[in-house]
Each structure stands twice: as structure tokens, then as C-alpha cells.
Scaffold this active site. Structure first.
Site, PDB file in Angstrom:
ATOM      1  N   HIS A 160       0.531  -1.299  -0.006  1.00 55.98           N
ATOM      2  CA  HIS A 160      -0.088  -0.048   0.128  1.00 55.98           C
ATOM      3  C   HIS A 160       1.303   0.899   0.067  1.00 55.98           C
ATOM      4  O   HIS A 160       2.135   1.692  -0.121  1.00 55.98           O
ATOM      5  CB  HIS A 160      -0.907   0.080   1.249  1.00 55.98           C
ATOM      6  CG  HIS A 160      -0.024  -0.547   2.836  1.00 55.98           C
ATOM      7  ND1 HIS A 160       0.797   0.337   3.050  1.00 55.98           N
ATOM      8  CD2 HIS A 160      -0.582  -1.305   2.989  1.00 55.98           C
ATOM      9  CE1 HIS A 160       1.252   0.068   4.466  1.00 55.98           C
ATOM     10  NE2 HIS A 160       0.769  -1.339   4.138  1.00 55.98           N
ATOM     11  N   HIS A 173       4.173   1.590   2.560  1.00 60.51           N
ATOM     12  CA  HIS A 173       5.052   0.472   2.208  1.00 60.51           C
ATOM     13  C   HIS A 173       6.012   1.357   0.575  1.00 60.51           C
ATOM     14  O   HIS A 173       7.371   1.919   0.021  1.00 60.51           O
ATOM     15  CB  HIS A 173       4.957  -0.749   1.382  1.00 60.51           C
ATOM     16  CG  HIS A 173       3.958  -1.434   2.230  1.00 60.51           C
ATOM     17  ND1 HIS A 173       2.986  -2.192   2.346  1.00 60.51           N
ATOM     18  CD2 HIS A 173       4.397  -2.036   2.665  1.00 60.51           C
ATOM     19  CE1 HIS A 173       2.540  -3.249   3.015  1.00 60.51           C
ATOM     20  NE2 HIS A 173       3.472  -2.822   3.719  1.00 60.51           N
TER      21      HIS A 173
HETATM   22  P1  AMP Z   1       4.817  -5.060   6.390  1.00 61.43           P
HETATM   23  O1  AMP Z   1       4.518  -5.603   5.478  1.00 61.43           O
HETATM   24  O2  AMP Z   1       3.872  -4.994   7.370  1.00 61.43           O
HETATM   25  O3  AMP Z   1       5.601  -5.699   7.197  1.00 61.43           O
HETATM   26  O4  AMP Z   1       5.374  -3.615   7.123  1.00 61.43           O
HETATM   27  C1  AMP Z   1       6.308  -3.197   5.891  1.00 61.43           C
HETATM   28  C2  AMP Z   1       6.785  -2.230   6.255  1.00 61.43           C
HETATM   29  O5  AMP Z   1       6.159  -0.850   6.111  1.00 61.43           O
HETATM   30  C3  AMP Z   1       7.683  -2.157   7.987  1.00 61.43           C
HETATM   31  O6  AMP Z   1       8.672  -1.339   8.043  1.00 61.43           O
HETATM   32  C4  AMP Z   1       6.197  -0.893   8.160  1.00 61.43           C
HETATM   33  O7  AMP Z   1       6.610  -0.259   9.385  1.00 61.43           O
HETATM   34  C5  AMP Z   1       5.885  -0.322   7.462  1.00 61.43           C
HETATM   35  N1  AMP Z   1       4.476   0.614   7.212  1.00 61.43           N
HETATM   36  C6  AMP Z   1       3.754  -0.403   7.196  1.00 61.43           C
HETATM   37  N2  AMP Z   1       2.519   0.168   7.294  1.00 61.43           N
HETATM   38  C7  AMP Z   1       3.166   1.579   7.263  1.00 61.43           C
HETATM   39  C8  AMP Z   1       2.340   3.252   7.322  1.00 61.43           C
HETATM   40  N3  AMP Z   1       0.851   3.183   7.453  1.00 61.43           N
HETATM   41  N4  AMP Z   1       3.783   4.264   7.067  1.00 61.43           N
HETATM   42  C9  AMP Z   1       4.463   3.532   6.855  1.00 61.43           C
HETATM   43  N5  AMP Z   1       5.632   2.614   6.396  1.00 61.43           N
HETATM   44  C10 AMP Z   1       4.444   1.972   7.433  1.00 61.43           C
END
Ligand code: AMP
Length: 289
Positions: free
Chosen positions: A33, A36
Site C-alpha cells: 500500500h 510501503h
Molecule cells: P509489513 O508489510 O506490514 O511488514 O510492513 C513493512 C514495512 O512497511 C514496515 O517497516 C512497516 O512499518 C512499514 N509500514 C507499514 N504500514 C505503514 C504505513 N502506514 N506508513 C509507513 N510505513 C508503513
């Protein structure tokens, strides 16, 4: 720019370590999204080559959690990552990542991995640290981009990088939110319309903390009570609403600018988290002069 997909550990190791210049690395679990994508864009600005990984890491999910339900959509993800500027997409097979004789786990002796998220999700940070260490080992020296949305994760990863002298520079990027303030999350996809509305109580609780702080409240328990009231009113199962030290996640008694308000709650099928630094801007409140 075209996106090159790498699937085997050998391919990933040799390509990433052969990069000419600075490698930017964005680890994800997919269901990409705008949050990311913001990390990929930040990496694009600062680095010569940008690699993003998608790996739904079984080690960081508890037995009763959503590992099987976690959204998987690699083809759409590849398009979104390429649009944000990624050069390399690392798609690692679970069995190659964790062969049957895999025997090593990374943990931390501080309370960092057993408080808040670590308390609600026993073993979660051991899973996160183990996979992040493995990914860092594979891609080699890099700047790694993490989202502030998973605040405690950034604290434990930074600690590991410092403690183990890993050749990685950790960058933490701001939380990307929907226009109404909901923090973007892959798990928002689980929410129906009513649940989507109820999920706003997480950012609402953070707003209440900021409002109380701006009004001069300095008692951490009073600020936590204001957050909890909003969280309880909106969500099925509030898990925590706390004010913590930004460096070690310990609980505050007196609030200071820069302290982090952290919230977690279940909304229908989704478990959601969010956080806010006291004194920062937050949707729904005017920016501070
Ligand atoms: P995930 O796929 O949920 O493991 O997240 C991968 C990376 O994206 C991690 O470093 C999360 O902190 C970051 N991330 C997830 N959601 C957001 C967001 N809304 N804003 C900024 N970074 C995000």
C-alpha cells in the site's frame, strides 16, 4: 525502470552484494500500500539501487494469528513496488528461508521484546529479529527503510543492528495515513464498512493524547486514561493505550514532548496498532504554531 524479481537465496545474495553503489532495502510482508511505497520512494531518493522483499514470515505469527489469511497478491504488489521505484523484488520461498534444520533465533534480553506488542504477541519480535537478521545477511551492507507505524519494531531492530554491529543503516519513515487519519496497514483489508469506521478510534485515541498534552496535561496516567476512553468506546478489544519513552519503550509517569503514545486494539477480524509522538502534528488537530 524495470523490476527484476529474484527468488533464490543465491540469486539474491549475488545480485545484492554485486550492486554498484548504495543499496536501499525495504523489507515487507506484501499486500503493498502507500505506506510501503513511501519507504521505497525514500530509498529511491537516497540510494543507487532499491530492493524490496516480500516474505510473510511465519516465525512472527502466533498459532492463533492470521498467517494463513494474510493477504498475498504478488502480481499487484510487483506493479506497485515498481511504480514507487524499486529495482529488485526479492520473493523468498519459505522452505528455503527456513530449512528443516534451521535452529537459530534472535532475541533481546531487555524488556523491549516482552512489553506491549511483545506481551500481546509472545515470540513476535523474536520472529521479526530473526527474519530481519537473515535478510540483512542476504542483502549485505545497505540502508534499510522501516515505517514508524510499527514503532516498537524500529526500536528493537535498531537495537539489534547496534548490538551485533550489522553493516546496515536503519532509516525510519513517517506513518502514511488515509485522508481521515487511519494508519495504512495491510490488515485494513480485513475491515468491513462499520469496522473501518470503528478503526478510527485508534487515531482518535492518539488525538486525545495530543489534545490533553497541548492543554497542559503532564500526568501520563491521565493521558493514558483519555486514550483508553476513546479506544474502549470504538473497538471490540482494546489491548493497550500507553505513553512510553521513545528510546526504550518504558512506561512514563510524567509526559514530555517526544514521548510516544502507542495503541493496539482488535477491530472485528483485524488487530491494529498505531502511535504518535507528543508534540507532532496529527490529522484532525491544527499543526502547532
Ligand atoms: P509489513 O508489510 O506490514 O511488514 O510492513 C513493512 C514495512 O512497511 C514496515 O517497516 C512497516 O512499518 C512499514 N509500514 C507499514 N504500514 C505503514 C504505513 N502506514 N506508513 C509507513 N510505513 C508503513
Amino acid at each position: 525502470m524495470t523490476l527484476t524479481t529474484l527468488r533464490t537465496l543465491d540469486e539474491i545474495r549475488s545480485t545484492c552484494r554485486g550492486v554498484d553503489g548504495q543499496l536501499g532495502f525495504v523489507p515487507t510482508m506484501g499486500a503493498i500500500h502507500a505506506g510501503h511505497q513511501s519507504l521505497v520512494r525514500a530509498a529511491r531518493q537516497e540510494c543507487d539501487v532499491v530492493a524490496a522483499s516480500i516474505f510473510v514470515n511465519p516465525l512472527q505469527f502466533g498459532d492463533d494469528e492470521d498467517l494463513d489469511a494474510y493477504p498475498r497478491r504478488e502480481a499487484e504488489d510487483a506493479v506497485l513496488l515498481a511504480a514507487a521505484g524499486a529495482d529488485l523484488l526479492l520473493l523468498i520461498d519459505k522452505d528455503e528461508m527456513y530449512p528443516p534444520d534451521f535452529a537459530t533465533t534472535i532475541t533481546q534480553s531487555e524488556t523491549l521484546v516482552t512489553t506491549l506488542e511483545g506481551e500481546c504477541r509472545p515470540g513476535h519480535f523474536e520472529g521479526v529479529l530473526t527474519v530481519v537478521a537473515k535478510l540483512f545477511g542476504l542483502v549485505g551492507p545497505c540502508r534499510a527503510f522501516f515505517g514508524r507505524k510499527d514503532y516498537q519494531q524500529t526500536v528493537v531492530v535498531r537495537r539489534m543492528v547496534a548490538d551485533l554491529n550489522l553493516p546496515v543503516h536503519v532509516e525510519v519513515c513517517p506513518t502514511v495515513r488515509e485522508p481521515d487519519g487511519l494508519a495504512m496497514s495491510s490488515r485494513n483489508a480485513y475491515l468491513g464498512d462499520d469496522q473501518r469506521a470503528a478503526a478510527l478510534s485508534l487515531v482518535g485515541a492518539l488525538r486525545a493524547a495530543e489534545q490533553a498534552f497541548r492543554a497542559g496535561e503532564r500526568s501520563a496516567p491521565a493521558i493514558e486514561a483519555a486514550m483508553e476512553t476513546i479506544l474502549r468506546a470504538g473497538t471490540d478489544e482494546p489491548e493497550y493505550a500507553c505513553l512510553v519513552d521513545p528510546l526504550d519503550m518504558s512506561r512514563r509517569t510524567a509526559a514530555r514532548a517526544g514521548d510516544v503514545a502507542v495503541v493496539a486494539a482488535r477491530v472485528g477480524p483485524a488487530r491494529l496498532i498505531d502511535n504518535h509522538s507528543l508534540g507532532d502534528t496529527i490529522p484532525g488537530l491544527p499543526a502547532r504554531p
